[in-house]
Write a protein that holds these residues in place. Sequence first.
Motif, PDB file in Angstrom:
ATOM      1  N   GLY A   1      18.108 -21.061 103.886  1.00 11.15           N
ATOM      2  CA  GLY A   1      17.059 -20.064 103.955  1.00 11.15           C
ATOM      3  C   GLY A   1      16.519 -19.933 105.365  1.00 11.15           C
ATOM      4  N   GLY A   2      15.630 -18.964 105.566  1.00  9.79           N
ATOM      5  CA  GLY A   2      15.046 -18.762 106.881  1.00  9.79           C
ATOM      6  C   GLY A   2      14.603 -17.319 107.061  1.00  9.79           C
ATOM      7  N   THR A   3      14.343 -16.949 108.296  1.00  7.97           N
ATOM      8  CA  THR A   3      13.860 -15.604 108.616  1.00  7.97           C
ATOM      9  C   THR A   3      14.963 -14.797 109.296  1.00  7.97           C
ATOM     10  N   LEU A   4      15.148 -13.595 108.817  1.00  9.13           N
ATOM     11  CA  LEU A   4      16.150 -12.680 109.348  1.00  9.13           C
ATOM     12  C   LEU A   4      15.421 -11.551 110.075  1.00  9.13           C
ATOM     13  N   LYS A   5      15.704 -11.401 111.375  1.00 11.67           N
ATOM     14  CA  LYS A   5      15.015 -10.394 112.167  1.00 11.67           C
ATOM     15  C   LYS A   5      15.843  -9.119 112.291  1.00 11.67           C
ATOM     16  N   ILE A   6      15.153  -7.993 112.181  1.00  5.12           N
ATOM     17  CA  ILE A   6      15.785  -6.681 112.286  1.00  5.12           C
ATOM     18  C   ILE A   6      15.022  -5.853 113.315  1.00  5.12           C
ATOM     19  N   LYS A   7      15.752  -5.128 114.132  1.00  5.14           N
ATOM     20  CA  LYS A   7      15.159  -4.222 115.108  1.00  5.14           C
ATOM     21  C   LYS A   7      15.660  -2.807 114.851  1.00  5.14           C
ATOM     22  N   ILE A   8      14.733  -1.877 114.663  1.00  2.66           N
ATOM     23  CA  ILE A   8      15.087  -0.470 114.502  1.00  2.66           C
ATOM     24  C   ILE A   8      14.846   0.231 115.830  1.00  2.66           C
ATOM     25  N   LEU A   9      15.897   0.811 116.391  1.00  2.48           N
ATOM     26  CA  LEU A   9      15.808   1.475 117.687  1.00  2.48           C
ATOM     27  C   LEU A   9      15.351   2.925 117.520  1.00  2.48           C
ATOM     28  N   GLU A  10      15.030   3.540 118.611  1.00  5.59           N
ATOM     29  CA  GLU A  10      14.631   4.948 118.586  1.00  5.59           C
ATOM     30  C   GLU A  10      15.823   5.805 118.148  1.00  5.59           C
ATOM     31  N   PRO A  11      15.576   6.878 117.410  1.00  5.02           N
ATOM     32  CA  PRO A  11      16.683   7.743 116.970  1.00  5.02           C
ATOM     33  C   PRO A  11      17.406   8.368 118.153  1.00  5.02           C
ATOM     34  N   VAL A  12      18.706   8.546 117.996  1.00  9.98           N
ATOM     35  CA  VAL A  12      19.556   9.138 119.031  1.00  9.98           C
ATOM     36  C   VAL A  12      19.794  10.605 118.666  1.00  9.98           C
ATOM     37  N   SER A  13      19.270  11.501 119.472  1.00  5.62           N
ATOM     38  CA  SER A  13      19.411  12.929 119.195  1.00  5.62           C
ATOM     39  C   SER A  13      20.784  13.433 119.643  1.00  5.62           C
ATOM     40  N   LEU A  14      21.338  14.343 118.859  1.00  2.00           N
ATOM     41  CA  LEU A  14      22.603  14.986 119.207  1.00  2.00           C
ATOM     42  C   LEU A  14      22.406  16.453 119.560  1.00  2.00           C
ATOM     43  N   ASP A  15      21.163  16.848 119.729  1.00  9.28           N
ATOM     44  CA  ASP A  15      20.867  18.258 120.039  1.00  9.28           C
ATOM     45  C   ASP A  15      21.536  18.678 121.346  1.00  9.28           C
ATOM     46  N   GLY A  16      22.177  19.825 121.305  1.00  9.20           N
ATOM     47  CA  GLY A  16      22.771  20.391 122.504  1.00  9.20           C
ATOM     48  C   GLY A  16      24.087  19.774 122.925  1.00  9.20           C
ATOM     49  N   LEU A  17      24.610  18.825 122.135  1.00  9.03           N
ATOM     50  CA  LEU A  17      25.869  18.173 122.485  1.00  9.03           C
ATOM     51  C   LEU A  17      27.058  18.913 121.895  1.00  9.03           C
ATOM     52  N   ALA A  18      28.176  18.831 122.580  1.00 10.11           N
ATOM     53  CA  ALA A  18      29.441  19.311 122.039  1.00 10.11           C
ATOM     54  C   ALA A  18      30.163  18.131 121.390  1.00 10.11           C
ATOM     55  N   GLU A  19      31.170  18.443 120.579  1.00  6.92           N
ATOM     56  CA  GLU A  19      31.886  17.369 119.890  1.00  6.92           C
ATOM     57  C   GLU A  19      32.550  16.404 120.876  1.00  6.92           C
ATOM     58  N   ASP A  20      32.960  16.907 122.029  1.00  6.61           N
ATOM     59  CA  ASP A  20      33.585  16.056 123.041  1.00  6.61           C
ATOM     60  C   ASP A  20      32.603  15.060 123.660  1.00  6.61           C
ATOM     61  N   ASP A  21      31.304  15.300 123.480  1.00  6.58           N
ATOM     62  CA  ASP A  21      30.280  14.405 124.045  1.00  6.58           C
ATOM     63  C   ASP A  21      29.990  13.210 123.141  1.00  6.58           C
ATOM     64  N   LEU A  22      30.534  13.206 121.933  1.00  8.75           N
ATOM     65  CA  LEU A  22      30.164  12.184 120.961  1.00  8.75           C
ATOM     66  C   LEU A  22      30.657  10.792 121.340  1.00  8.75           C
ATOM     67  N   LYS A  23      31.873  10.708 121.876  1.00  9.76           N
ATOM     68  CA  LYS A  23      32.425   9.395 122.223  1.00  9.76           C
ATOM     69  C   LYS A  23      31.584   8.683 123.288  1.00  9.76           C
ATOM     70  N   PRO A  24      31.232   9.331 124.402  1.00  7.93           N
ATOM     71  CA  PRO A  24      30.364   8.659 125.376  1.00  7.93           C
ATOM     72  C   PRO A  24      29.007   8.275 124.785  1.00  7.93           C
ATOM     73  N   LEU A  25      28.444   9.152 123.939  1.00  7.50           N
ATOM     74  CA  LEU A  25      27.161   8.846 123.311  1.00  7.50           C
ATOM     75  C   LEU A  25      27.300   7.642 122.388  1.00  7.50           C
TER      76      LEU A  25
END
Length: 271
Positions: free
Chosen positions: A225-249
């Motif tokens: 048993g013990g404590t399990l830590k979770i971190k929720i990061l800021e959402p990553v927006s895909l606004d204005g991106l083309a499909e080719d931009d997805l891999k670098p993102l």
Amino acid sequence: MHWLLWALAVDMCLALGALLVRKLGFYRRLMHFALCAAFASTAGILSAPIMWACGKRASVNWVVARTFYYTTRVVLGINVEIEGEDILQRARPCVMIGNHQTMLDLIMLGRVFPMQTVILAKKSVSYYPFVGWFMRLADDIFISRGSKQSASGMFQRASAELRAKQVSVWFFPEGTRGRFADGPDLLPFKVGAFLLAYHAQVPVLPVVVMDFHNLHNSRRFWSTGGTLKIKILEPVSLDGLAEDDLKPLMDRTRESMLVELKRISPPRTTH
């Protein structure tokens, strides 16, 4: 009742044996884990008619998740601490992504999984007793690995649900469990989660769970048993991106998750 008596008898034998052989204690905890999963799945199945009547079919997953988490917190002694939970409340609908390490990731999901969220899983999971049953009732999405037709249909269906029903989707972008002997790390990401978010026009929400090594190590038959830590990061927006931009993102998102994974993970101890 006979099966319950048998389960109690096996549990007592494993408890006594664990005093001498650590491996038996490990298997005893796995049995407890499985029983908690069966109990939570049953709760989800029983709640399905109510959720359907309320127009919240996808929330069957939430019932199962919370039932499983609070049950395992008592039975297995694992408590979850979340950093950034407020982000989760304001980022939906979204495509949630998280690192995948062990079957105990289900405990993390049990605590963090929001209402009106569906799961993407291999089609074979739909045939599992209890788990597959409640997932079908929750209208989760099953795909066949290696099938382009299935993947295409999955993206169309999931993106339509995200937009029309305002539901989120959970993804493990690594595609399989990542096990690393030298410390916490991540496998390369598959682009599916980002493609889904792109077509559905919703953000990607990264969720990082700490290294499980000190709580669970199947190779060394160690579980505690013990404590399990979770971190929720800021959402990553895909606004204005083309499909080719997805891999670098995707690569930048993986790197930011890896930084957080190393930050929240405690130093590994020997068992």
